[in-house]
Design an enzyme around this catalytic site. Sequence first.
Site, mmCIF file in Angstrom:
data_model
loop_
_atom_site.group_PDB
_atom_site.id
_atom_site.type_symbol
_atom_site.label_atom_id
_atom_site.label_comp_id
_atom_site.label_asym_id
_atom_site.label_seq_id
_atom_site.Cartn_x
_atom_site.Cartn_y
_atom_site.Cartn_z
ATOM 1 N N CYS A 44 -24.798 -26.447 20.131
ATOM 2 C CA CYS A 44 -25.191 -26.641 18.730
ATOM 3 C C CYS A 44 -26.668 -26.971 18.576
ATOM 4 C CB CYS A 44 -24.365 -27.762 18.098
ATOM 5 S SG CYS A 44 -22.605 -27.404 17.991
ATOM 6 N N HIS A 62 -22.051 -34.731 14.356
ATOM 7 C CA HIS A 62 -21.261 -33.516 14.577
ATOM 8 C C HIS A 62 -19.800 -33.908 14.754
ATOM 9 C CE1 HIS A 62 -20.394 -29.802 17.331
ATOM 10 N NE2 HIS A 62 -19.801 -29.715 16.160
ATOM 11 N N HIS A 64 -15.398 -32.837 13.882
ATOM 12 C CA HIS A 64 -14.432 -31.741 13.713
ATOM 13 C C HIS A 64 -13.336 -32.244 12.776
ATOM 14 C CE1 HIS A 64 -16.092 -29.059 16.805
ATOM 15 N NE2 HIS A 64 -16.438 -30.191 17.408
ATOM 16 N N GLU A 87 -12.747 -40.299 -7.540
ATOM 17 C CA GLU A 87 -13.483 -41.552 -7.400
ATOM 18 C C GLU A 87 -14.639 -41.497 -6.402
ATOM 19 O OE1 GLU A 87 -14.617 -45.616 -7.548
ATOM 20 O OE2 GLU A 87 -13.626 -44.271 -8.957
ATOM 21 N N ASP A 179 -37.169 -41.744 -18.756
ATOM 22 C CA ASP A 179 -37.742 -42.526 -17.672
ATOM 23 C C ASP A 179 -37.615 -41.685 -16.394
ATOM 24 O OD1 ASP A 179 -38.639 -44.790 -16.188
ATOM 25 O OD2 ASP A 179 -36.566 -45.280 -15.713
ATOM 26 N N GLU A 181 -37.910 -43.188 -12.554
ATOM 27 C CA GLU A 181 -37.297 -43.902 -11.437
ATOM 28 C C GLU A 181 -35.923 -44.444 -11.802
ATOM 29 O OE1 GLU A 181 -38.430 -47.700 -8.529
ATOM 30 O OE2 GLU A 181 -39.727 -47.112 -10.183
ATOM 31 N N LYS A 342 -43.253 -51.234 -21.293
ATOM 32 C CA LYS A 342 -42.000 -50.529 -21.555
ATOM 33 C C LYS A 342 -40.881 -51.412 -22.089
ATOM 34 C CE LYS A 342 -40.701 -47.116 -19.007
ATOM 35 N NZ LYS A 342 -40.128 -46.398 -17.855
#
Length: 411
Positions: A44, A62, A64, A87, A179, A181, A342
């Site tokens: 891989c 990695h 399976h 959820e 906004d 952030e 702000k």
Amino acid sequence: MAPSGVQKERMRPEDMFVLDRQGNVVETPEPRGPPYKPPKLSECAPLFQSAYDLAGAGAVLHGHSHNALLATVLDPGATEFRITEVEMIKGIEGHGFYDTLVVPIIENTARECELTDRLQDAIRRYPRTRAAKTQAECYEYLFQAAVELRRLGLERSAAPAAKRARVAAPAPASHVVLDIEGTVAPISFVADVLFPYARARLRPHLEATWDEAGTRAAVASLRARRNGAAVAGLGAEPGERAGEIAAVVAWAEGEMDADRKTPELKTLQGHIWTAGFRQGELQAPLFPDVEPALRRWVDAGAKLYIYSSGSRQAQRDLFAHTSGGDLRPLLSAYFDTSSGVKVEAASYHNIALSLGVDDAQSLLFLTDNPAEARAALEAGWKATLVQRPGNKELSAEEAKSTTLITSFDEI
């Protein structure tokens, strides 16, 4: 990188291959002798290297997964796995409960190394599909949930229309102010990427641009900072260059440590970020729902604006280099703290006057900050809180103070 064909739980540090950034082996582990096989680099390796090169991965897990396998064959003709309103979706970075999580399905081959081209294509087409360990566990949960839902004759690849219609959403507005952030981009991008990037390059930037107009203007403003008292080590008149650069660096680092948004600091940071974006070293990772929503709102006739504590130039640079491309054509104007603080209603009155808006109710402000939302509401605007992964948890009182969403798809 781990060797191939060994029991990973029995590995020792000295059993690992060491590779350079280009994927060349620079250290091969010594053979351990019978009954162990001679060390062989994982099949891989090209796949792992693709994740490092194209996705900026810091590590590759990695596994399976039985459930991942089953999830890919629920629809034999599908090229994507989709799930929504389950959820654990909110455990995936950039996603909320109502978002549709999309994971590409890559057709398998007999050997892992033959998958490289397909994996690279998927990484390029799905830049938001990746996972740290905790998110990998969420994916496992979601794959299993999809398999069990299908076994019960239920479907969650798309939200039921009737249920979506019942989701609370803010009233329409012809002017949407956003906004940045924690609202359109993860807080971690600013805190963990932009700020460290500017800090690390501050001194080299000053040394390279000390005589340029932008830096000269910021330094000139600093000379009379704090009610006429000069920044320590920075005289009222130009002096010895190396010493003054050191003084500015010390001052700026102190401001950053205190999380102060001083105008001169924002200017210098903005200059550094501009160079980083233009050189391709920075790219803004918007939440997956942002770009489609912005385009949808513009198509519906809304005007879009940005109001952020970052400088207007920094805002323009960010939206010019997003994970969804250059989004500046969708935006009509940019506002920063030169319009006011702000968390004060007067700032929102100023912006409304700048836009020439007569009815404040035609303005909608989207922010992750309850204090900013309250200030906009006091100015007569509509305001909606946006709760994103990684944002500070809201108190019950804050959550009730105005409309709360987790995705722009709810607007």
